[in-house]
Design an enzyme around this catalytic site. Structure first.
Site, PDB file in Angstrom:
ATOM      1  N   LEU A 178     -64.113  -4.161 -13.049  1.00 37.91           N
ATOM      2  CA  LEU A 178     -64.691  -2.825 -13.128  1.00 37.91           C
ATOM      3  C   LEU A 178     -65.007  -2.336 -11.703  1.00 37.91           C
ATOM      4  O   LEU A 178     -65.499  -3.100 -10.880  1.00 37.91           O
ATOM      5  CB  LEU A 178     -65.989  -2.914 -13.936  1.00 37.91           C
ATOM      6  N   HIS A 214     -52.748   2.513 -17.366  1.00 34.15           N
ATOM      7  CA  HIS A 214     -52.964   1.574 -18.468  1.00 34.15           C
ATOM      8  C   HIS A 214     -51.675   1.499 -19.291  1.00 34.15           C
ATOM      9  O   HIS A 214     -51.075   2.542 -19.593  1.00 34.15           O
ATOM     10  CB  HIS A 214     -54.133   2.054 -19.342  1.00 34.15           C
TER      11      HIS A 214
END
Ligand code: GRF
Length: 190
Positions: free
Chosen positions: A89, A106
């Site tokens: 993250l 993604h």
């Protein structure tokens, strides 16, 4: 020095990083100035060396607290951060420092099949088991949550019942290499 200077963050093999570096190698306004990895064994580091692009690695503590990563980004005058298979993250100090200037790709059609732990073959396996007839890529801005920033582009490809996880991964990777560099270019120059 070109006005727009990219840092690519990658944890893995780096095929997208290579596609991006090649695309911008002779660009008038944009250059890849740094490759950043949390994994000293990552294939992307070897590729950075072959491409003649400087790279750094760092520990989780250094990343979360700033330190060497932060210094490198400032020294290299990085204007935009590109996540390309980066598994951690992004800490909030970087989101604040680079508002709407961090992008991710993604390998599925968000908001489905995203979130913490959804990466690599696991994504394609879950997509295949879902029975969906298509998958694809999502390119999106990055915020404090995994895979939740504003989408900039989605592109789909069909899944046939006979497709294996490897087949799906290959179709999605081809879309990534085709679209990520161009999308980065239009986003940076917009
Ligand atoms: C890509 O599938 C990308 O969508 C995801 O991580 C993978 C990185 O692959 N975020 P590579 O290291 O660029 O080959």
């Amino acid at each position: 020095m070109k006005p727009f200077r990219l840092a690519i963050f990658a944890s893995g093999s780096g095929s997208n990083a290579v596609a991006i570096c090649k695309y911008f190698s002779r660009h008038a306004q944009i250059e890849v100035a740094l490759i950043v990895s949390n994994n000293e064994q990552a294939g992307v580091l070897q590729k950075a060396q072959e491409l003649g692009i400087e790279s750094i690695t760092f520990s989780k503590k250094e990343f979360v607290e700033g330190g060497s990563v932060d210094t490198a980004l400032q020294e290299k005058k990085i204007t935009h951060i590109i996540l390309a298979g980066f598994l951690w993250l992004v800490p909030s100090f970087l989101i604040t420092r680079y508002p709407n200037k961090i992008i991710n790709i993604h390998p599925a059609l968000l908001p489905k099949f995203g979130g913490k732990g959804m990466y690599g073959a696991r994504v394609h396996e879950t997509v295949r088991n879902s029975g969906d007839k298509e998958t694809g890529i999502t390119i999106h801005l990055v915020n404090e949550h995994f895979d939740e920033g504003k989408p900039l582009l989605q592109v789909t490809c069909p899944i046939s019942p006979s497709d294996s996880v490897v087949d799906i991964a290959a179709k999605v990777q081809a879309l990534e290499h085709q679209h990520y560099p161009k999308t980065i270019e239009s986003w940076v120059l917009s």
